[in-house]
Design an enzyme around this catalytic site. Structure first.
Site, PDB file in Angstrom:
ATOM      1  CG  PHE A 244     -42.516  70.352  17.560  1.00 36.25           C
ATOM      2  CD1 PHE A 244     -41.971  69.193  18.088  1.00 36.25           C
ATOM      3  CD2 PHE A 244     -42.534  70.518  16.187  1.00 36.25           C
ATOM      4  CE1 PHE A 244     -41.444  68.212  17.255  1.00 36.25           C
ATOM      5  CE2 PHE A 244     -42.014  69.543  15.347  1.00 36.25           C
ATOM      6  CZ  PHE A 244     -41.466  68.391  15.884  1.00 36.25           C
ATOM      7  CB  THR A 635     -42.803  55.310  20.042  1.00 35.61           C
ATOM      8  OG1 THR A 635     -43.151  54.651  21.247  1.00 35.61           O
ATOM      9  CG2 THR A 635     -43.517  54.646  18.892  1.00 35.61           C
ATOM     10  CD  GLU A 705     -43.805  68.957  26.163  1.00 37.13           C
ATOM     11  OE1 GLU A 705     -43.722  70.182  26.128  1.00 37.13           O
ATOM     12  OE2 GLU A 705     -44.765  68.341  26.656  1.00 37.13           O
TER      13      GLU A 705
END
Ligand code: MOS
Length: 739
Positions: A244, A635, A705
């Site tokens: 992250f 995904t 993101e």
């Protein structure tokens, strides 16, 4: 209905399951600290208990007397360590405080030494027996205490405050206006996998097992610190248990492990504690923001101003500066923005998933909702009326923009039409019901990349590229891209990534991986096909079959061929391609001189707020997203779902408590640092909105993101709708919302 495997629509690839899925669920996948290296000594970090001042002395007597202690490293005996440049200044390091450089203390939790012992328990016991004396000074912990130093971000290299027209004048004479202040808290990375480093020397060659979002940067950075050639350092990181943004830079722990292993002539392993990771790794700093929005009576925006303040360290100027995104969201008419950084005695902040977008879009999207209320216009309609096809700053066109389509599809799926706009009008017993929405966005960016693909006569492809699967599905996406381009079944494509010996790929940051890999793989695959089939067949749209490959290999009389390729995006800074090989980040995109490239989404939530206790539950979340070509709908769905769940955490749970007197993190453990658990996560519906972008490379925008942007505003807006009370300071914990 919610499904993990959405059927592909136009311009979307198949929902193939992860090719690394089985290895992960069976435990076969090896994470950095899982590699058996044989007779490893174990390390434990010593960290500063003060935030500002200096070390006056160590007493190592007791610690050294503990059986099994092999070495205690401090600034007094570590020897010279080469300087690294801070990541934001073009280097690789997470901050500019050099490891064990001397007695100066710049933040609480700074690494001041390391104990190495036969066992982890012994190393920990010895670390606790080390006596440290300090000359402490009173630290500044954040915005409020005295001692903070405010600096305009405009003084930082490469930062510009976007502006257009005379926003002050337009605001002053506007019919309807909002002027509000918002704040977002510090957040720390709490990935499942801890920060670990294992170093093994073989002669003058070093192998490093460390979870990494940037194996090339770690290789080059560590070699620089050690004063050796990068090709003497090999970084191995095939799987990463959550990153992250926390594993993208070189932290001060790594070189200490390498030095200890060299000194002891033995592998050394460090698995840092979760609490230690709060200070030596990076985090999302707290922000304070002021937003002014003004519109005419019809709801057409005429002015937008956005001021942001962000905490940074004494040693580094770091800003996420999300105004570059908010400034181009709508057709504002006029824009005025300014970002300032406030230096405190804290560790340097850094990347955390959607670094600029999460805090700054919370403020903008809350203010848009406030303006909709003031105008008595539906908040979806307000976004529709102010949609734009070009940048309000420089007039450059959006390459594609499907924000309104996202709103339309999400609103329909959510049942937005059933909402009574009157606050506090919807109720279920003691629970007040609220509906809210907000915009998600993420700039489309790229980074130079290189790749090597080997193809055999049996139709087996081996793809080598130094990118990273940080849980995002990169193994699968890379295999899928190459399988499509070569016309081979996905089982025939082997992907090797996460190693510094491979052709370097982008840092796993800025959501650049899929698009950048697709662009460079396209070149290598075209070259392979040209060698086998010649120019004519290359032009034909028909994809070759395994049989056709066998025939072509027979014709040219060879068993295997290999192609290496490089790719760099248009507008990359000069030298970016060479920089890729030197461990330099070369990300660019988003708002450029001649185009604006963004992914978009619209997120809708239902909240239930208990009328007596203020408890907030989120029973439903619906998000519709458009991100150009979707390589794998499964995904993509997982990324967006994970993002929105994090968004729920950002709104309701997640924040780091900073002790104001000591400038120390208080809840530096997973028991007190709250993240959403299953009971907090509702039905999460994701709609993938088809979008064809013919301008950006490969038509792929990236979405890693995107999902966690806007969620917190959607929830705060829904809480306003439920209760009639506007909350502008995150997170919305019960001590703020209790009646
Ligand atoms: Mo991501 S925060 O760009 O590593």
């Amino acid at each position: 209905m919610s499904t993990a495997t959405p059927q592909p629509k136009e311009n979307m690839g198949a929902p193939l399951p992860r090719i690394d899925g089985r290895a992960k669920v069976t435990g076969a996948a090896r994470y950095a600290a899982d590699f058996a290296v044989g007779n490893a000594a174990q390390a434990y970090l010593l960290t500063s208990t003060i935030a500002r001042g200096r070390i006056t002395g160590f007493d190592l007597t007791k610690a050294q007397a503990i059986p099994g202690v092999l070495h205690i490293m401090t600034h007094e005996n570590a020897g010279p360590i080469g300087s690294l440049t801070f990541m934001m200044m073009g280097g690789q390091s997470s901050d500019s405080v050099k490891p064990l450089d001397g007695p100066a203390i710049h933040y609480a939790g700074q690494i001041i030494g390391m104990v190495v012992a036969e066992s982890y328990e012994t190393a920990r016991q010895a670390a606790r027996a080390v006596g440290v004396t300090y000359a402490a000074e009173a630290p500044t912990s954040g915005f409020d205490p005295p001692g903070g130093e405010v600096i305009a971000a405009a003084t930082m290299p490469e930062h510009e405050d976007p502006k257009a027209g005379d926003a002050e004048a337009a605001f002053a004479k506007a019919a309807v206006k909002i002027d509000a202040e918002y704040s977002t808290p510090p957040q720390h990375h709490n990935t499942i996998e801890l920060f670990s480093t294992t170093c093994v020397w073989n002669g003058d060659e070093l192998t490093v097992y460390e979870p990494s979002q940037w194996v090339k940067g770690l290789q080059v950075g560590l070699a620089t610190q050690l004063g050796i050639k990068p090709d003497k350092v090999r970084v191995i990181s095939p799987y990463v248990g959550g990153a992250f943004g926390s594993k993208g830079t070189v932290t001060n722990r790594t070189v200490l492990v390498a030095l200890a292993a060299r000194l002891l002539r033995r592998p050394v392993r460090l698995v840092a504690t979760r609490a230690q990771g709060f200070s030596f790794a990076t985090y999302r700093a707290e922000t304070k923001q002021r937003v002014r929005l003004a519109a005419d009576a019809s709801g057409k925006l005429v002015a937008f101003t956005h001021d942001g303040y962000e905490i940074t360290s004494r040693t580094d100027a770091y800003a996420v500066a999300g105004t570059k995104n908010t400034a181009v969201m709508y057709d504002y008419g006029t824009v005025l923005t300014k970002v300032s950084i406030v230096r405190a005695d804290r560790n340097t902040p850094g990347f955390m998933r959607s670094p600029g977008e999460v805090p700054y879009m919370f403020a903008l999207e809350s203010a848009m909702d406030e303006l909709a209320v003031a105008l008595k216009i539906d908040p979806v309609e307000l976004r529709r009326r102010n949609d734009t096809r070009k940048s309000p700053i420089n007039g450059a066109p959006y390459t594609s923009r499907s924000l309104v389509e996202c709103y339309d599809q999400a609103a329909a799926a959510f049942g937005w039409a059933k909402r009574n706009p009157q606050p506090r009008s919807m109720q279920d017993g003691e629970w007040l019901i609220g509906y809210g929405c907000a915009t998600a966005c993420y700039p489309t960016q790229h980074n130079p990349a290189s790749i090597r693909i080997k193809l055999t006569g049996e139709g087996q492809a081996r793809v080598e590229i130094g990118v990273h699967d940080v849980g995002t599905g990169a193994y699968t996406a890379v295999a899928q891209i190459v399988s499509e381009k070569l016309g081979l079944p996905i089982e025939n494509v082997e992907v090797v990534l996460g190693e510094s010996t491979l052709p370097p790929g982008p840092i796993a940051g800025g959501s650049v991986t899929t698009a950048s890999v697709a662009a460079v793989a396209d070149i290598a695959c075209a070259a392979l096909r040209k060698r086998l089939f010649g120019e004519g067949a290359l032009a034909a749209s028909a994809t070759p079959t395994v049989e056709a490959y066998a025939g072509a290999f027979e014709r040219i009389g060879t068993g295997a061929i290999e192609e290496y390729a490089e790719w760099s995006q248009k507008g990359a800074r000069p030298g970016a391609m060479a920089g890729l090989h030197k461990g330099q980040v070369g990300i660019s995109g988003g708002q450029t001189d001649d185009a604006v490239m963004f992914s978009f989404g619209a997120e809708f939530v239902e909240v239930r707020v208990h009328s007596l206790t203020g408890e907030i539950r989120v029973p439903r979340v619906v998000g519709a997203f458009a991100a150009g070509r979707i390589v794998n709908t499964r995904t993509a769905n997982s990324q967006l779902m994970g993002g929105m769940i994090w968004g729920i955490g950002s709104a309701l749970h997640e924040f780091t408590e900073v002790d104001e007197r000591e400038a120390r993190y208080v809840n530096d453990n997973i028991a007190e640092y709250l993240v959403p658990v299953n009971a907090d996560v509702p039905v999460v519906d994701i709609i993938l909105v088809p979008e064809v972008d013919t301008i950006i490379p490969m038509g792929i925008k990236g979405l890693g993101e995107l999902g966690n942007v806007g969620t917190s505003a959607a929830i705060a807006n829904a809480v306003y709708h439920a209760t009639g009370k506007r909350y502008r300071d995150l997170p919305l914990v019960i001590d703020k919302t209790v009646a």
